[in-house]
Design a protein around this motif. Structure first.
Motif, PDB file in Angstrom:
ATOM      1  N   ALA A 162       0.832  -1.206   0.000  1.00 28.50           N
ATOM      2  CA  ALA A 162       0.000   0.000   0.000  1.00 28.50           C
ATOM      3  C   ALA A 162       0.864   1.252   0.000  1.00 28.50           C
ATOM      4  O   ALA A 162       0.581   2.225  -0.718  1.00 28.50           O
ATOM      5  N   ALA A 166       1.255   3.896  -3.176  1.00 30.60           N
ATOM      6  CA  ALA A 166       1.015   5.332  -2.986  1.00 30.60           C
ATOM      7  C   ALA A 166       2.190   6.151  -3.512  1.00 30.60           C
ATOM      8  O   ALA A 166       2.005   7.189  -4.153  1.00 30.60           O
ATOM      9  N   ASP A 183       1.149   7.040   7.529  1.00 27.44           N
ATOM     10  CA  ASP A 183       0.337   6.111   6.741  1.00 27.44           C
ATOM     11  C   ASP A 183       0.524   4.677   7.222  1.00 27.44           C
ATOM     12  O   ASP A 183      -0.440   3.901   7.309  1.00 27.44           O
ATOM     13  N   ARG A 186      -1.343   4.233  10.418  1.00 24.77           N
ATOM     14  CA  ARG A 186      -2.782   4.215  10.166  1.00 24.77           C
ATOM     15  C   ARG A 186      -3.231   2.879   9.583  1.00 24.77           C
ATOM     16  O   ARG A 186      -4.227   2.298  10.026  1.00 24.77           O
ATOM     17  N   ILE A 187      -2.470   2.362   8.612  1.00 22.92           N
ATOM     18  CA  ILE A 187      -2.844   1.109   7.954  1.00 22.92           C
ATOM     19  C   ILE A 187      -2.769  -0.060   8.931  1.00 22.92           C
ATOM     20  O   ILE A 187      -3.672  -0.900   9.009  1.00 22.92           O
ATOM     21  N   GLU A 231     -10.747  -2.697   4.313  1.00 20.93           N
ATOM     22  CA  GLU A 231     -10.429  -2.200   2.973  1.00 20.93           C
ATOM     23  C   GLU A 231     -11.237  -0.956   2.631  1.00 20.93           C
ATOM     24  O   GLU A 231     -10.760  -0.075   1.913  1.00 20.93           O
ATOM     25  N   HIS A 232     -12.460  -0.867   3.150  1.00 16.77           N
ATOM     26  CA  HIS A 232     -13.282   0.333   2.908  1.00 16.77           C
ATOM     27  C   HIS A 232     -12.618   1.577   3.475  1.00 16.77           C
ATOM     28  O   HIS A 232     -12.677   2.659   2.874  1.00 16.77           O
ATOM     29  N   PHE A 233     -11.973   1.430   4.625  1.00 26.02           N
ATOM     30  CA  PHE A 233     -11.282   2.567   5.250  1.00 26.02           C
ATOM     31  C   PHE A 233      -9.807   2.640   4.852  1.00 26.02           C
ATOM     32  O   PHE A 233      -9.036   3.378   5.465  1.00 26.02           O
ATOM     33  N   HIS A 234      -9.427   1.852   3.854  1.00 24.90           N
ATOM     34  CA  HIS A 234      -8.069   1.872   3.302  1.00 24.90           C
ATOM     35  C   HIS A 234      -7.006   1.535   4.360  1.00 24.90           C
ATOM     36  O   HIS A 234      -5.942   2.145   4.426  1.00 24.90           O
ATOM     37  N   VAL A 235      -7.338   0.555   5.202  1.00 26.39           N
ATOM     38  CA  VAL A 235      -6.357  -0.007   6.132  1.00 26.39           C
ATOM     39  C   VAL A 235      -6.191  -1.481   5.792  1.00 26.39           C
ATOM     40  O   VAL A 235      -6.767  -1.978   4.831  1.00 26.39           O
ATOM     41  N   SER A 236      -5.420  -2.213   6.570  1.00 22.64           N
ATOM     42  CA  SER A 236      -5.044  -3.574   6.195  1.00 22.64           C
ATOM     43  C   SER A 236      -6.160  -4.584   6.442  1.00 22.64           C
ATOM     44  O   SER A 236      -6.409  -4.991   7.585  1.00 22.64           O
ATOM     45  N   SER A 358      -4.268  -5.903  -9.216  1.00 21.73           N
ATOM     46  CA  SER A 358      -4.961  -4.681  -8.786  1.00 21.73           C
ATOM     47  C   SER A 358      -4.238  -3.414  -9.198  1.00 21.73           C
ATOM     48  O   SER A 358      -4.773  -2.312  -9.011  1.00 21.73           O
TER      49      SER A 358
END
Length: 410
Positions: A162, A166, A183, A186-187, A231-236, A358
């Motif tokens: 991720a 980025a 980041d 956060r992830i 995944e919706h909140f862009h974390v692991s 992806s």
């Protein structure tokens, strides 16, 4: 709808035949599926669905990760947690660094492309290796080391991917060390929090019922819900599902009478997730084989594939042997034979492919990354998968008893 149903039923029929034949020939089931998938693609059949990133990442990975985490016992895991975490975290970082540097300076890849490929190819696949261990009756400490390291390695690789993606999409602009550290936190923190939340939510909800079908359904919601919400909140999502599985699988185990599941629910839970993992395994390896055989490898010279494969294998060795040496004079000593299995058993599979597929088209060398990833995964599944049973036999791991310390020397 009827065509999709025909495809699914056809895949299940093929998987059953492969399972029967593979067991009689004493071959790894996953390798047989990949080979049969390649043969079907070679003869031009269109009876298999397309292998997409969405299929791999959102449908196949959650049950495989959850089932693997569900079977890990915390009382065994905590005995070897220091080497497992060091190998999974620092080993993944070391492997990523080696691959990236080699691709940049030896193969002339752009920095962004090298970092992206290095992150995704550093993910070892617990799916293939766990299935192979089950087929060959491998037990004891070596199985724990490989399974647990692979699971946490996947989580680490997904986080690094991720960050690398980025960086690639931003072209290196406005991405300071502090920003990447935030980041990363956060992830990891977000994925861990969601995994813990879902794990205990399943436990809390299951305490209100003694109906085993409801209990199993709650664990399925926990597995997919943790992944999708993360995944919706862009974390692991990988880390979230692994932690949810660990909590559900271990809660109350060491305290008599504290189990949140009914007796029938606990028994059915293992059978259900075994079946779910079997179905997911059957789909993913069959589709991987078909996709590998159909790719246009002639677009790049063979030196690109051979070079990337050699780099990936060397990077895995760097991730295992030097770090294992740190524990050579401690109670967590990893025997040479165990180190060889950790290295050669570091198969690549579903996670690496889903991450590669992806990639958006604007990532430099995107098509080359996908082709090289499929080539490395194919070698890993077939060559390493076929040679693992003889290697396990040679090192004395096949048929080892759970009651004995599994530390044979080569």
């Amino acid at each position: 709808m009827s065509e999709t149903l025909q495809q699914v039923m056809g895949m299940l029929a093929i998987a059953m035949l492969v399972a029967i034949v593979a067991r009689r020939l004493r071959l790894p089931y996953t390798v047989g599926l990949a080979l049969v998938g390649g043969v079907l693609a070679w003869f031009g059949t269109r009876r298999l669905p397309a292998l997409t990133s969405e299929l791999l990442y959102y449908l196949i990975l959650p049950p495989l990760l959850f089932e693997a985490a569900l079977t890990l016992r915390w009382r065994e895991l905590k005995r070897d947690l220091p080497p497992i975490l060091v190998l999974a975290v620092f080993g993944t970082l070391a492997a990523m660094a080696v691959v990236a540097v080699a691709l940049i300076f030896l193969m002339g890849w752009p920095v962004a492309s090298a970092l992206v490929f290095a992150a995704l190819i550093s993910a070892t696949d617990p799916v293939a290796i766990i299935a192979m261990f089950k087929d060959n009756g491998v037990s004891g400490r070596i199985r724990l080391l490989v399974e647990a390291e692979s699971l946490f390695n996947d989580a680490a690789a997904a986080v690094l991917f991720a960050l690398a993606l980025a960086y690639a999409l931003a072209g290196g602009q406005n991405l300071t060390g502090a920003r990447m550290a935030l980041d990363f936190a956060r992830i990891v923190g977000g994925g861990a929090a969601i995994g813990v939340l879902f794990g205990f939510a399943v436990i809390f909800a299951a305490r209100g019922t003694k109906e085993h079908l409801i209990e199993i359904t709650l664990t399925a919601i926990g597995a997919f819900g943790a992944f999708l919400l993360a995944e919706h909140f862009h974390v692991s999502g990988v880390l979230a599902t692994v932690l949810a599985g660990l909590i559900v699988g271990n809660y109350g185990e060491e305290r008599e009478g504290a189990d949140f599941l009914s007796a029938r629910g606990r028994e059915a839970l293992g059978d259900f997730w075994d079946f779910a993992a079997f179905l997911a395994n059957s789909m993913v390896f069959l589709l991987i084989g078909a996709r590998v055989a159909a790719l246009p490898y002639e677009h790049y010279p063979w030196t690109v594939y051979a070079g990337a494969l050699a780099i990936a294998l060397f990077a895995r060795a760097v991730a295992v042997y030097p770090l294992a040496a740190l524990f050579s004079r401690t109670r967590w000593r990893i025997a040479p034979g165990e180190q060889h299995i950790l290295w050669w058993g570091g198969l690549r599979g579903a996670l690496a492919l889903s991450l590669a597929l992806s990639l958006p088209g604007r990532v430099p060398l995107r098509d080359e990354i996908v082709l090289v990833t499929f080539f490395v995964v194919a070698f890993s599944i077939v060559a390493q998968g076929l040679t693992m049973p003889p290697l396990l036999r040679r090192l004395g791991f096949l048929g080892a008893s759970d009651e004995q310390p599994n530390r044979p020397e080569p």
